[in-house]
Design a protein around this motif. Structure first.
Motif, PDB file in Angstrom:
ATOM      1  N   VAL A  44     -30.726 105.222  -4.866  1.00 56.52           N
ATOM      2  CA  VAL A  44     -32.189 105.262  -4.985  1.00 56.52           C
ATOM      3  C   VAL A  44     -32.819 105.721  -3.675  1.00 56.52           C
ATOM      4  O   VAL A  44     -33.731 106.550  -3.668  1.00 56.52           O
ATOM      5  CB  VAL A  44     -32.740 103.889  -5.414  1.00 56.52           C
ATOM      6  N   GLY A  45     -32.343 105.197  -2.555  1.00 52.44           N
ATOM      7  CA  GLY A  45     -32.892 105.584  -1.259  1.00 52.44           C
ATOM      8  C   GLY A  45     -32.693 107.057  -0.959  1.00 52.44           C
ATOM      9  O   GLY A  45     -33.602 107.724  -0.443  1.00 52.44           O
ATOM     10  N   ALA A  49     -30.544  99.337 -13.396  1.00 49.72           N
ATOM     11  CA  ALA A  49     -29.983  98.600 -12.257  1.00 49.72           C
ATOM     12  C   ALA A  49     -30.940  98.614 -11.072  1.00 49.72           C
ATOM     13  O   ALA A  49     -31.117  97.607 -10.391  1.00 49.72           O
ATOM     14  CB  ALA A  49     -28.632  99.198 -11.858  1.00 49.72           C
ATOM     15  N   ALA A  50     -31.576  99.748 -10.828  1.00 49.55           N
ATOM     16  CA  ALA A  50     -32.520  99.862  -9.710  1.00 49.55           C
ATOM     17  C   ALA A  50     -33.723  98.953  -9.922  1.00 49.55           C
ATOM     18  O   ALA A  50     -34.175  98.275  -8.994  1.00 49.55           O
ATOM     19  CB  ALA A  50     -32.971 101.309  -9.547  1.00 49.55           C
ATOM     20  N   LEU A  51     -34.238  98.925 -11.131  1.00 51.40           N
ATOM     21  CA  LEU A  51     -35.376  98.052 -11.420  1.00 51.40           C
ATOM     22  C   LEU A  51     -34.978  96.583 -11.297  1.00 51.40           C
ATOM     23  O   LEU A  51     -35.745  95.761 -10.806  1.00 51.40           O
ATOM     24  CB  LEU A  51     -35.943  98.355 -12.801  1.00 51.40           C
ATOM     25  N   ALA A  52     -33.755  96.246 -11.723  1.00 48.29           N
ATOM     26  CA  ALA A  52     -33.274  94.868 -11.595  1.00 48.29           C
ATOM     27  C   ALA A  52     -33.112  94.494 -10.128  1.00 48.29           C
ATOM     28  O   ALA A  52     -33.491  93.399  -9.714  1.00 48.29           O
ATOM     29  CB  ALA A  52     -31.950  94.697 -12.341  1.00 48.29           C
ATOM     30  N   CYS A  53     -32.569  95.392  -9.314  1.00 44.89           N
ATOM     31  CA  CYS A  53     -32.435  95.137  -7.869  1.00 44.89           C
ATOM     32  C   CYS A  53     -33.806  94.979  -7.233  1.00 44.89           C
ATOM     33  O   CYS A  53     -33.996  94.137  -6.361  1.00 44.89           O
ATOM     34  CB  CYS A  53     -31.696  96.275  -7.177  1.00 44.89           C
ATOM     35  N   GLY A  54     -34.738  95.785  -7.672  1.00 42.86           N
ATOM     36  CA  GLY A  54     -36.087  95.708  -7.123  1.00 42.86           C
ATOM     37  C   GLY A  54     -36.752  94.377  -7.417  1.00 42.86           C
ATOM     38  O   GLY A  54     -37.500  93.853  -6.604  1.00 42.86           O
ATOM     39  N   SER A  55     -36.443  93.818  -8.576  1.00 48.37           N
ATOM     40  CA  SER A  55     -37.081  92.555  -8.925  1.00 48.37           C
ATOM     41  C   SER A  55     -36.420  91.365  -8.256  1.00 48.37           C
ATOM     42  O   SER A  55     -37.058  90.344  -8.031  1.00 48.37           O
ATOM     43  CB  SER A  55     -37.077  92.371 -10.451  1.00 48.37           C
ATOM     44  N   THR A  56     -35.142  91.496  -7.894  1.00 51.01           N
ATOM     45  CA  THR A  56     -34.449  90.354  -7.280  1.00 51.01           C
ATOM     46  C   THR A  56     -34.363  90.454  -5.763  1.00 51.01           C
ATOM     47  O   THR A  56     -34.525  89.471  -5.069  1.00 51.01           O
ATOM     48  CB  THR A  56     -33.025  90.209  -7.851  1.00 51.01           C
ATOM     49  N   VAL A  57     -34.118  91.635  -5.255  1.00 54.98           N
ATOM     50  CA  VAL A  57     -33.929  91.810  -3.817  1.00 54.98           C
ATOM     51  C   VAL A  57     -35.168  92.387  -3.150  1.00 54.98           C
ATOM     52  O   VAL A  57     -35.460  92.104  -1.997  1.00 54.98           O
ATOM     53  CB  VAL A  57     -32.694  92.713  -3.538  1.00 54.98           C
ATOM     54  N   GLY A  58     -35.905  93.220  -3.859  1.00 59.85           N
ATOM     55  CA  GLY A  58     -37.131  93.798  -3.317  1.00 59.85           C
ATOM     56  C   GLY A  58     -36.900  94.856  -2.257  1.00 59.85           C
ATOM     57  O   GLY A  58     -37.663  94.974  -1.317  1.00 59.85           O
ATOM     58  N   VAL A  59     -35.835  95.648  -2.407  1.00 58.22           N
ATOM     59  CA  VAL A  59     -35.514  96.677  -1.425  1.00 58.22           C
ATOM     60  C   VAL A  59     -36.559  97.794  -1.422  1.00 58.22           C
ATOM     61  O   VAL A  59     -36.973  98.253  -0.372  1.00 58.22           O
ATOM     62  CB  VAL A  59     -34.108  97.265  -1.696  1.00 58.22           C
ATOM     63  N   PHE A  60     -36.993  98.202  -2.598  1.00 55.68           N
ATOM     64  CA  PHE A  60     -37.923  99.314  -2.723  1.00 55.68           C
ATOM     65  C   PHE A  60     -39.203  98.857  -3.418  1.00 55.68           C
ATOM     66  O   PHE A  60     -39.175  98.009  -4.309  1.00 55.68           O
ATOM     67  CB  PHE A  60     -37.305 100.458  -3.534  1.00 55.68           C
ATOM     68  N   ARG A 105     -42.171  99.067  -6.010  1.00 55.28           N
ATOM     69  CA  ARG A 105     -42.163  99.443  -7.432  1.00 55.28           C
ATOM     70  C   ARG A 105     -42.569 100.907  -7.649  1.00 55.28           C
ATOM     71  O   ARG A 105     -41.916 101.606  -8.441  1.00 55.28           O
ATOM     72  CB  ARG A 105     -43.068  98.492  -8.213  1.00 55.28           C
ATOM     73  N   PRO A 106     -43.607 101.432  -6.984  1.00 55.14           N
ATOM     74  CA  PRO A 106     -43.957 102.848  -7.196  1.00 55.14           C
ATOM     75  C   PRO A 106     -42.828 103.815  -6.811  1.00 55.14           C
ATOM     76  O   PRO A 106     -42.645 104.844  -7.462  1.00 55.14           O
ATOM     77  CB  PRO A 106     -45.182 103.057  -6.304  1.00 55.14           C
ATOM     78  N   VAL A 107     -42.055 103.482  -5.786  1.00 53.63           N
ATOM     79  CA  VAL A 107     -40.917 104.333  -5.407  1.00 53.63           C
ATOM     80  C   VAL A 107     -39.868 104.293  -6.512  1.00 53.63           C
ATOM     81  O   VAL A 107     -39.350 105.332  -6.928  1.00 53.63           O
ATOM     82  CB  VAL A 107     -40.303 103.888  -4.060  1.00 53.63           C
TER      83      VAL A 107
END
Length: 83
Positions: free
Chosen positions: A14-15, A63-74, A76-78
């Motif tokens: 994703v990054g 998977a990216a959306l799930a990681c975003g909701s649990t870890v908050g790396v990125f 939401r708009p990204v």
């Protein structure tokens, strides 16, 4: 990349795609900063592509959306622009 839950591989993919689209700065990519940015022969991010498989159901976007909701790396708009 092999990991326990796929967060590292997902964040890397994703990054990279977000940076390719200009959504994130290259501040953590040391070869994009002086003095290494002048090094000849280093490839750009543009040709990098990702592929793979997972034993879990779903795709990279999920998977990216799930990681975003649990870890908050990125932000939401990204995530929404990338996936």
């Amino acid at each position: 990349m092999i990991g326990a839950r796929g967060t590292i591989a997902t964040a890397t993919a994703v990054g990279t795609v977000a940076a390719q689209k200009g959504l994130l700065p290259l501040e953590g990519v040391i070869t994009a900063l002086p003095p290494l940015d002048a090094t000849e022969g280093l490839p750009s991010l543009d040709p990098i592509r990702f592929g793979g498989c997972d034993i879990r159901p779903g795709d990279l976007g999920e998977a990216a959306l799930a990681c975003g909701s649990t870890v908050g790396v990125f932000a939401r708009p990204v995530l929404e622009e990338v996936v």
